[in-house]
Design a protein around this motif. Sequence first.
Motif, PDB file in Angstrom:
ATOM      1  N   ILE A  27       0.837  -1.203   0.000  1.00  0.00           N
ATOM      2  CA  ILE A  27       0.000   0.000   0.000  1.00  0.00           C
ATOM      3  C   ILE A  27       0.868   1.247   0.000  1.00  0.00           C
ATOM      4  O   ILE A  27       0.631   2.193  -0.750  1.00  0.00           O
ATOM      5  N   ALA A  28       1.923   1.274   0.813  1.00  0.00           N
ATOM      6  CA  ALA A  28       2.816   2.436   0.863  1.00  0.00           C
ATOM      7  C   ALA A  28       3.491   2.670  -0.485  1.00  0.00           C
ATOM      8  O   ALA A  28       3.603   3.812  -0.941  1.00  0.00           O
ATOM      9  N   ALA A  29       3.926   1.589  -1.125  1.00  0.00           N
ATOM     10  CA  ALA A  29       4.570   1.727  -2.432  1.00  0.00           C
ATOM     11  C   ALA A  29       3.587   2.266  -3.466  1.00  0.00           C
ATOM     12  O   ALA A  29       3.929   3.143  -4.261  1.00  0.00           O
ATOM     13  N   TYR A  30       2.371   1.770  -3.457  1.00  0.00           N
ATOM     14  CA  TYR A  30       1.366   2.233  -4.418  1.00  0.00           C
ATOM     15  C   TYR A  30       1.028   3.701  -4.162  1.00  0.00           C
ATOM     16  O   TYR A  30       0.931   4.498  -5.095  1.00  0.00           O
ATOM     17  N   GLN A  31       0.846   4.066  -2.893  1.00  0.00           N
ATOM     18  CA  GLN A  31       0.525   5.455  -2.566  1.00  0.00           C
ATOM     19  C   GLN A  31       1.660   6.386  -2.955  1.00  0.00           C
ATOM     20  O   GLN A  31       1.415   7.494  -3.422  1.00  0.00           O
ATOM     21  N   ALA A  32       2.889   5.972  -2.777  1.00  0.00           N
ATOM     22  CA  ALA A  32       4.029   6.813  -3.145  1.00  0.00           C
ATOM     23  C   ALA A  32       4.067   7.052  -4.645  1.00  0.00           C
ATOM     24  O   ALA A  32       4.428   8.137  -5.102  1.00  0.00           O
ATOM     25  N   GLN A  33       3.672   6.051  -5.392  1.00  0.00           N
ATOM     26  CA  GLN A  33       3.729   6.182  -6.848  1.00  0.00           C
ATOM     27  C   GLN A  33       2.485   6.828  -7.427  1.00  0.00           C
ATOM     28  O   GLN A  33       2.572   7.679  -8.305  1.00  0.00           O
ATOM     29  N   VAL A  38      -7.280   6.069   0.666  1.00  0.00           N
ATOM     30  CA  VAL A  38      -7.729   4.797   1.210  1.00  0.00           C
ATOM     31  C   VAL A  38      -7.298   3.701   0.248  1.00  0.00           C
ATOM     32  O   VAL A  38      -7.706   3.704  -0.907  1.00  0.00           O
ATOM     33  N   CYS A  39      -6.463   2.790   0.714  1.00  0.00           N
ATOM     34  CA  CYS A  39      -5.957   1.734  -0.157  1.00  0.00           C
ATOM     35  C   CYS A  39      -6.260   0.371   0.444  1.00  0.00           C
ATOM     36  O   CYS A  39      -6.256   0.200   1.653  1.00  0.00           O
ATOM     37  N   GLU A  40      -6.487  -0.594  -0.439  1.00  0.00           N
ATOM     38  CA  GLU A  40      -6.727  -1.972  -0.031  1.00  0.00           C
ATOM     39  C   GLU A  40      -5.978  -2.891  -0.981  1.00  0.00           C
ATOM     40  O   GLU A  40      -5.841  -2.597  -2.160  1.00  0.00           O
ATOM     41  N   LEU A  45      -0.974 -11.246  -4.792  1.00  0.00           N
ATOM     42  CA  LEU A  45       0.196 -10.973  -5.626  1.00  0.00           C
ATOM     43  C   LEU A  45       0.584  -9.506  -5.612  1.00  0.00           C
ATOM     44  O   LEU A  45       1.651  -9.141  -5.164  1.00  0.00           O
ATOM     45  N   ILE A  46      -0.272  -8.628  -6.108  1.00  0.00           N
ATOM     46  CA  ILE A  46       0.155  -7.236  -6.193  1.00  0.00           C
ATOM     47  C   ILE A  46      -0.999  -6.259  -6.231  1.00  0.00           C
ATOM     48  O   ILE A  46      -0.801  -5.072  -6.075  1.00  0.00           O
ATOM     49  N   GLY A  47      -2.205  -6.715  -6.409  1.00  0.00           N
ATOM     50  CA  GLY A  47      -3.337  -5.829  -6.642  1.00  0.00           C
ATOM     51  C   GLY A  47      -3.641  -4.891  -5.502  1.00  0.00           C
ATOM     52  O   GLY A  47      -4.166  -5.293  -4.477  1.00  0.00           O
ATOM     53  N   VAL A  48      -3.321  -3.630  -5.681  1.00  0.00           N
ATOM     54  CA  VAL A  48      -3.632  -2.602  -4.702  1.00  0.00           C
ATOM     55  C   VAL A  48      -4.567  -1.611  -5.367  1.00  0.00           C
ATOM     56  O   VAL A  48      -4.338  -1.179  -6.494  1.00  0.00           O
ATOM     57  N   GLU A  49      -5.624  -1.245  -4.655  1.00  0.00           N
ATOM     58  CA  GLU A  49      -6.592  -0.289  -5.191  1.00  0.00           C
ATOM     59  C   GLU A  49      -6.710   0.865  -4.206  1.00  0.00           C
ATOM     60  O   GLU A  49      -6.945   0.659  -3.024  1.00  0.00           O
ATOM     61  N   CYS A  50      -6.531   2.085  -4.702  1.00  0.00           N
ATOM     62  CA  CYS A  50      -6.611   3.267  -3.849  1.00  0.00           C
ATOM     63  C   CYS A  50      -7.694   4.195  -4.374  1.00  0.00           C
ATOM     64  O   CYS A  50      -7.989   4.226  -5.561  1.00  0.00           O
ATOM     65  N   ARG A  51      -8.242   4.969  -3.464  1.00  0.00           N
ATOM     66  CA  ARG A  51      -9.242   5.967  -3.824  1.00  0.00           C
ATOM     67  C   ARG A  51      -9.122   7.118  -2.837  1.00  0.00           C
ATOM     68  O   ARG A  51      -8.599   6.957  -1.742  1.00  0.00           O
TER      69      ARG A  51
END
Length: 95
Positions: A27-33, A38-40, A45-51
């Motif tokens: 989640i931190a990596a996805y948010q940084a990029q 709000v991320c889940e 494997l890798i699926g992160v979804e943020c909104r």
Amino acid sequence: MRMILAVIVVLVVGVNPHWQKYKAEKIAAYQAQHGGDVCEVNNVLIGVECRPFTRAERETKEQAEALQRWNDRVADAEARKRVAQQMEDLLHYGQ
């Protein structure tokens, strides 16, 4: 049999601290990029979804932060009052 296997997998993945750490890192990596409030993790494997936060979530978060700041101020004031009382007691005791 499938139900027992599913329960075991859920317990191992849901309770395991390594899994919690893995999710937090993803989640931190996805948010940084990509950003997002709000991320889940959708899959292992890798699926992160943020909104972004909804209005209600943002208001709830702001109210909680305001309440925390208020509680911190009250605790600080009580601590200062306690220290002042102890200093006064020490000064009167020494006379």
